[in-house]
Motif scaffolding. Structure first.
Motif, PDB file in Angstrom:
ATOM      1  N   HIS A 138       0.731  -1.141   0.160  1.00 30.08           N
ATOM      2  CA  HIS A 138       0.032  -0.069  -0.017  1.00 30.08           C
ATOM      3  C   HIS A 138       0.925   1.121   0.055  1.00 30.08           C
ATOM      4  CE1 HIS A 138       1.191  -0.197   4.200  1.00 30.08           C
ATOM      5  NE2 HIS A 138       0.854   1.147   4.103  1.00 30.08           N
ATOM      6  N   ASP A 140       0.951   5.006   1.928  1.00 25.63           N
ATOM      7  CA  ASP A 140       0.289   5.688   3.049  1.00 25.63           C
ATOM      8  C   ASP A 140      -0.742   6.943   2.658  1.00 25.63           C
ATOM      9  OD1 ASP A 140       1.651   4.236   4.626  1.00 25.63           O
ATOM     10  OD2 ASP A 140       3.499   5.406   5.070  1.00 25.63           O
ATOM     11  N   HIS A 224       4.589   0.087  -0.032  1.00 22.57           N
ATOM     12  CA  HIS A 224       5.387  -0.850   1.034  1.00 22.57           C
ATOM     13  C   HIS A 224       4.599  -1.669   1.547  1.00 22.57           C
ATOM     14  CE1 HIS A 224       3.815   2.773   3.228  1.00 22.57           C
ATOM     15  NE2 HIS A 224       3.686   1.842   4.321  1.00 22.57           N
TER      16      HIS A 224
HETATM   17 FE   FE2 Z   1       2.316   2.147   5.490  1.00 21.26          FE
END
Ligand code: FE2
Length: 275
Positions: A138, A140, A224
């Motif tokens: 995903h 952030d 990540h």
């Molecule tokens: Fe994250």
């Protein structure tokens, strides 16, 4: 704080690994303190989370109203195991606040481009031996959207994070791709807007093994993830997410704060609360 070479690495890769950023004693203090909070957690506080009926709705509510609180969350595989504390310890808990608001971290935040950093979200993440779950790939920015994108993650290894116990993995340079989804509130729950259905390429992904005390800085658009922990060793980490006060914070982001607890930067200045 950062060298010219580190700033070049940041621009090229979208992440930075800074070993020895935090003294071991500070890591130990934070872990011990989190252990105290977890020991005091009464799963009975959220009884419905543990019954199958309405589980999704009630766990959504426990999560959605936690942006300005200190709450424990449990493993999917084993509801007796706390895997996270979130999401406002940096403002509500003096030990977490002390760990989060340091001149060194403020300097790094400045060096990676945050002009008016606001501390938005804190998470203590515990991957317990054998049961610690995976976190799928995903960015952030998907979860903490700002316009323009500004969210930056500061990930601290409180214990050694290795291939065996579920260290981070990232896609170098992946931060130059636009976000492919956005998670937001809708109705009483949440939804993902799919902006690009293509999966991220995984070729070239690298593990970010991190010794205790290491700070990993993650660009908000960097894909990540981390694996489940099937080893005998726990993997404790602390993450802090900052946004820039100059960006717009949407009213349908999952994380909303009470006006009584406005966002703050690394000093004592009061920033603008998200609209
Ligand atoms: Fe994250």
């Amino acid at each position: 704080m950062l060298t010219a070479e580190q700033r070049a690495d940041w621009a090229r890769d979208g992440f930075l690994v800074l070993p020895g950023f935090v003294p071991a004693e500070a890591c130990d203090e934070l872990r011990a303190h989190a252990g105290t909070l977890i020991a005091g957690f009464d799963p009975g506080e959220v009884p419905s989370v543990f019954s199958t009926h309405e589980q999704t709705r009630t766990s959504d509510e426990w999560f959605l109203s936690s942006g300005d609180k200190v709450r424990c969350f449990v493993e999917e595989e084993d509801h007796r195991v706390v895997n996270k504390i979130g999401h406002a310890m940096h403002d509500l808990d003096p030990v977490f606040e002390r760990f989060s608001r340091t001149p060194e971290l403020a300097a790094v935040a400045h060096d990676v481009g945050l002009r008016q950093p606001l501390l938005l979200q804190s998470m203590y993440i515990l991957k317990a031996p054998h049961v610690g779950g995976e976190v799928t790939l995903h960015t952030d920015h998907t979860f903490l959207w700002t316009d323009p994108q500004t969210v930056t993650g500061f990930w601290f290894a409180l214990e050694d994070a290795t291939l065996e116990n579920g260290c981070l993995w990232a896609l170098p340079g992946g931060h130059r791709m636009p976000a492919r989804s956005r998670f937001r509130r809708e109705g009483g729950g949440t939804t993902f807007d799919v902006l690009d259905p293509a999966p991220y390429p995984t070729e070239g992904e690298v593990p970010l093994e991190a010794a205790k005390g290491t700070l990993v800085v993650l660009h908000g658009l960097l894909p990540h993830r981390s694996d489940a922990n099937r080893s005998d060793r726990s993997r404790a980490a602390y993450t802090l997410h900052c946004i820039d006060a100059t960006a717009t914070y949407p009213a349908d982001n999952w994380l909303q704060r009470s006006p009584a607890l406005p966002l703050r930067g690394f000093g004592s200045e009061v920033g603008a609360a998200p609209a």
